[in-house]
Write an enzyme that holds these catalytic residues in place. Sequence first.
Site, PDB file in Angstrom:
ATOM      1  CB  SER A  58      39.084  10.535  26.560  1.00  0.00           C
ATOM      2  OG  SER A  58      40.240  10.848  26.202  1.00  0.00           O
ATOM      3  CE  LYS A 102      40.534  10.104  22.644  1.00  0.00           C
ATOM      4  NZ  LYS A 102      40.113  10.601  23.495  1.00  0.00           N
TER       5      LYS A 102
END
Length: 196
Positions: A58, A102
């Site tokens: 990701s 993230k």
Amino acid sequence: MSRASVRRRRRRQQRREAMDLGLIKNIFTWAFQIVLVIGIAFVLVYFVGEKTSVIGVSMEPTLYNKDEVIINKFIYKLTNPKRGDVIVFKPNGNKNTHFTIKRVVGLPGETVKIESGKLYIDGEELTNDYITGGIEDAGIASDSILLGEDEYFVLGDNLTNSEDSRFANIGNVDKQDIEGKVWFRVSPFKEMGFVK
């Protein structure tokens, strides 16, 4: 045996003893310095930083699966996360899950919306180096999301393959669930360096 040869032999013996004493002193100095450096490194890692591994794709191309990074756990005790910071958190405060990594895009008090493949913060399109291409799946951000006073909206750099704040099981990230900022990549060796 002459007196001169006895004196020479004594001088050689004294030089050897002096060399042995100097060698022992150097060894102890080196050993002390090594123990000191290891001790300082342990204190820094234990109290300020922590090492973790990236899981999944990701955050590509910034970070790759199985990269090892050092987390700065101290920085957010002094300051708040900023837009663009790569953070480590436990989703929904679940201490039994692995770290999630993230990038912060929305800050407390801002309104976030994804529309027509673009990210809008307070009605203004956010453009930068880490949001490239269109965002295909807006998820829950297809409707405006107002962030609370300690909430952050996060996205993975790999927008087509990231489970992030666009999805209800991650959602907005509360500051108390943030473990720290990704600071330095230690592995693989050829990619070692600070994370931006």
